[in-house]
Design a protein around this motif. Structure first.
Motif, PDB file in Angstrom:
ATOM      1  N   ALA A 263       2.495 -16.925   2.998  1.00 44.42           N
ATOM      2  CA  ALA A 263       3.680 -17.780   2.975  1.00 44.42           C
ATOM      3  C   ALA A 263       4.330 -17.846   4.356  1.00 44.42           C
ATOM      4  O   ALA A 263       4.753 -18.921   4.799  1.00 44.42           O
ATOM      5  CB  ALA A 263       4.673 -17.272   1.940  1.00 44.42           C
TER       6      ALA A 263
ATOM      7  N   TYR B 170       0.654 -12.219  -0.206  1.00 45.08           N
ATOM      8  CA  TYR B 170       1.414 -13.428  -0.510  1.00 45.08           C
ATOM      9  C   TYR B 170       2.459 -13.683   0.576  1.00 45.08           C
ATOM     10  O   TYR B 170       2.585 -14.804   1.066  1.00 45.08           O
ATOM     11  CB  TYR B 170       2.082 -13.319  -1.883  1.00 45.08           C
ATOM     12  CG  TYR B 170       2.945 -14.513  -2.211  1.00 45.08           C
ATOM     13  CD1 TYR B 170       2.372 -15.685  -2.689  1.00 45.08           C
ATOM     14  CD2 TYR B 170       4.321 -14.475  -2.018  1.00 45.08           C
ATOM     15  CE1 TYR B 170       3.164 -16.795  -2.970  1.00 45.08           C
ATOM     16  CE2 TYR B 170       5.110 -15.576  -2.303  1.00 45.08           C
ATOM     17  CZ  TYR B 170       4.526 -16.734  -2.778  1.00 45.08           C
ATOM     18  OH  TYR B 170       5.296 -17.829  -3.052  1.00 45.08           O
ATOM     19  N   LEU B 171       3.200 -12.672   0.951  1.00 45.03           N
ATOM     20  CA  LEU B 171       4.226 -12.850   1.980  1.00 45.03           C
ATOM     21  C   LEU B 171       3.612 -13.233   3.317  1.00 45.03           C
ATOM     22  O   LEU B 171       4.171 -14.048   4.054  1.00 45.03           O
ATOM     23  CB  LEU B 171       5.069 -11.583   2.127  1.00 45.03           C
ATOM     24  CG  LEU B 171       6.069 -11.320   1.003  1.00 45.03           C
ATOM     25  CD1 LEU B 171       6.808 -10.002   1.238  1.00 45.03           C
ATOM     26  CD2 LEU B 171       7.050 -12.467   0.881  1.00 45.03           C
TER      27      LEU B 171
ATOM     28  N   ASP C 117       2.790 -14.865  -6.945  1.00 47.58           N
ATOM     29  CA  ASP C 117       2.784 -13.891  -5.852  1.00 47.58           C
ATOM     30  C   ASP C 117       2.143 -12.574  -6.264  1.00 47.58           C
ATOM     31  O   ASP C 117       1.389 -11.970  -5.485  1.00 47.58           O
ATOM     32  CB  ASP C 117       4.186 -13.673  -5.275  1.00 47.58           C
ATOM     33  CG  ASP C 117       5.236 -13.293  -6.286  1.00 47.58           C
ATOM     34  OD1 ASP C 117       5.144 -13.730  -7.447  1.00 47.58           O
ATOM     35  OD2 ASP C 117       6.174 -12.560  -5.908  1.00 47.58           O
ATOM     36  N   GLN C 118       2.383 -12.122  -7.481  1.00 49.21           N
ATOM     37  CA  GLN C 118       1.747 -10.894  -7.966  1.00 49.21           C
ATOM     38  C   GLN C 118       0.235 -11.077  -8.086  1.00 49.21           C
ATOM     39  O   GLN C 118      -0.527 -10.157  -7.764  1.00 49.21           O
ATOM     40  CB  GLN C 118       2.322 -10.505  -9.327  1.00 49.21           C
ATOM     41  CG  GLN C 118       3.761 -10.041  -9.278  1.00 49.21           C
ATOM     42  CD  GLN C 118       4.356  -9.898 -10.663  1.00 49.21           C
ATOM     43  OE1 GLN C 118       3.927 -10.536 -11.620  1.00 49.21           O
ATOM     44  NE2 GLN C 118       5.379  -9.050 -10.777  1.00 49.21           N
TER      45      GLN C 118
ATOM     46  N   ASP D  65      -1.353 -11.068  -4.592  1.00 48.21           N
ATOM     47  CA  ASP D  65      -1.369  -9.690  -4.092  1.00 48.21           C
ATOM     48  C   ASP D  65      -2.433  -8.854  -4.814  1.00 48.21           C
ATOM     49  O   ASP D  65      -3.081  -8.002  -4.192  1.00 48.21           O
ATOM     50  CB  ASP D  65      -0.005  -9.035  -4.238  1.00 48.21           C
ATOM     51  CG  ASP D  65       0.987  -9.476  -3.168  1.00 48.21           C
ATOM     52  OD1 ASP D  65       0.570 -10.120  -2.189  1.00 48.21           O
ATOM     53  OD2 ASP D  65       2.193  -9.169  -3.324  1.00 48.21           O
TER      54      ASP D  65
END
Length: 48
Positions: free
Chosen positions: A38, A34-35, A22-23, A26
């Motif tokens: 997802a 990422y959010l 996720d990092q 981003d």
């Protein structure tokens, strides 16, 4: 190299430098990417 290969290589390079998936996403696409990805995937799968 295709655009997809370049993006994948950049994400993998971020992960090789110790970032989580996720990092890394981003870092390549911008904060919150990422959010967003997802969430869109989750919504698409729930719609089926």
């Amino acid at each position: 190299m295709s655009k997809n290969q370049i993006i994948s290589a950049r994400i993998l390079a971020e992960m090789a430098n110790g970032k989580t998936v996720d990092q890394a996403i981003d870092a390549v696409f911008g904060e919150g990417a990422y959010l967003k990805i997802a969430g869109e995937l989750y919504d698409a799968l729930r719609a089926k």
